[in-house]
Design a protein around this motif. Structure first.
Motif, short mmCIF file in Angstrom:
data_model
loop_
_atom_site.label_atom_id
_atom_site.label_comp_id
_atom_site.label_asym_id
_atom_site.label_seq_id
_atom_site.Cartn_x
_atom_site.Cartn_y
_atom_site.Cartn_z
N ILE A 54 38.65 50.01 40.77
CA ILE A 54 39.45 50.04 41.87
C ILE A 54 38.97 51.12 42.57
CG2 ILE A 54 41.85 50.23 42.79
CD1 ILE A 54 42.96 48.66 40.37
N SER A 55 38.42 52.25 41.81
CA SER A 55 37.93 53.30 42.48
C SER A 55 36.89 53.25 43.34
CB SER A 55 37.66 54.48 41.27
OG SER A 55 38.89 54.67 40.69
N ILE A 56 36.00 52.46 42.73
CA ILE A 56 34.64 51.96 43.29
C ILE A 56 35.16 51.17 44.58
CG2 ILE A 56 32.84 50.58 43.28
CD1 ILE A 56 32.89 50.89 40.27
N THR A 57 36.14 50.21 44.56
CA THR A 57 36.51 49.73 45.79
C THR A 57 37.12 50.50 46.77
OG1 THR A 57 36.74 47.57 44.70
CG2 THR A 57 38.17 47.90 46.82
N ILE B 103 30.79 44.71 35.81
CA ILE B 103 31.91 45.32 36.42
C ILE B 103 31.37 45.35 38.19
CG2 ILE B 103 33.19 47.29 37.50
CD1 ILE B 103 33.54 47.91 34.35
N MET B 104 30.12 45.89 38.23
CA MET B 104 29.74 46.21 39.77
C MET B 104 29.59 44.92 40.39
SD MET B 104 29.77 49.30 40.40
CE MET B 104 29.13 49.28 41.65
N SER B 105 29.27 43.90 39.41
CA SER B 105 28.95 42.34 40.10
C SER B 105 30.06 42.00 40.61
CB SER B 105 28.03 41.49 39.04
OG SER B 105 27.04 42.08 38.57
N ILE B 106 31.21 42.21 39.56
CA ILE B 106 32.65 41.70 39.94
C ILE B 106 33.20 42.27 40.95
CG2 ILE B 106 35.03 41.44 38.93
CD1 ILE B 106 33.66 41.24 36.19
N VAL B 107 33.30 43.70 41.03
CA VAL B 107 33.62 44.39 42.19
C VAL B 107 32.82 43.96 43.59
CG1 VAL B 107 33.60 46.71 43.26
CG2 VAL B 107 34.38 46.35 40.90
N GLY B 108 31.62 43.77 43.66
CA GLY B 108 30.73 43.32 44.65
C GLY B 108 31.44 41.88 45.17
N MET B 109 31.39 40.75 44.12
CA MET B 109 31.89 39.71 44.50
C MET B 109 33.15 39.63 44.94
SD MET B 109 30.85 36.64 45.08
CE MET B 109 29.47 37.11 44.78
N ASN C 244 35.07 42.05 46.58
CA ASN C 244 35.17 42.40 47.88
C ASN C 244 34.64 41.47 48.97
OD1 ASN C 244 36.22 45.28 47.90
ND2 ASN C 244 34.62 45.54 46.24
N GLU C 245 33.44 40.81 48.73
CA GLU C 245 32.92 39.61 49.60
C GLU C 245 33.97 38.70 49.83
OE1 GLU C 245 29.19 36.75 49.89
OE2 GLU C 245 28.97 38.57 48.66
N THR C 246 34.41 38.14 48.72
CA THR C 246 35.32 36.96 49.01
C THR C 246 36.55 37.34 49.42
OG1 THR C 246 35.91 36.91 46.44
CG2 THR C 246 34.19 35.54 46.93
N ASN C 247 37.07 38.45 49.27
CA ASN C 247 38.14 39.20 49.77
C ASN C 247 38.04 38.94 51.39
OD1 ASN C 247 39.66 41.45 47.14
ND2 ASN C 247 39.25 39.22 47.10
#
Length: 134
Positions: A74-77, A104-110, A112-115
């Motif tokens: 969440i902090s990354i986002t 985690i970085m892969s999940i955060v990136g994906m 954010n993209e799909t959101n």
């Protein structure tokens, strides 16, 4: 914008010192992070925030590494460099490996993209998911 100067223990009010003491005792350390030192300018905010963090990040159903990795994601986002550094270090201390961080970085990136795609396309929520929410 100016940064808020940290208030060191020896310069803190008795109320703030009591909260700093609780942080030290709870975390079994003499170190007080800058977030707490900066929030010390507003003791009510310091107390409320510390009590919330203590409750949420304390023992519960989720293990400490999972909690820290969620906080890190969440902090990354939210693009909070301070929290990325702080909770990244805490996640590593709790057992997060380099491979776990990469995932985690892969999940955060994906996510954010799909959101953003869903928001932009205004995708309606599937009926099956509506039933799960109700």
């Amino acid at each position: 914008m100016n940064t808020t100067p940290p208030i060191e223990y020896e310069d803190a009010s008795p109320e703030v010192r009591a909260i700093f003491d609780d942080i030290r005792q709870t975390r079994n350390t003499d170190y007080i992070n800058n977030i707490w030192k900066c929030l010390a300018h507003h003791p009510a905010v310091l107390r409320r925030t510390w009590e919330g963090v203590k409750e949420v990040m304390g023992p519960g159903v989720l293990d400490p590494v999972t909690k820290e990795m969620i906080y890190l994601a969440i902090s990354i986002t939210n693009n909070c460099g301070y929290c990325v550094a702080s909770h990244g270090a805490a996640a590593q201390k709790a057992g997060m490996s380099d491979d776990m961080f990469g995932e985690i970085m892969s999940i955060v990136g994906m996510a954010n993209e799909t959101n953003r795609l869903v928001s932009g396309y205004r995708v309606p929520i599937d009926e099956i998911f509506q039933q799960l929410r109700d």
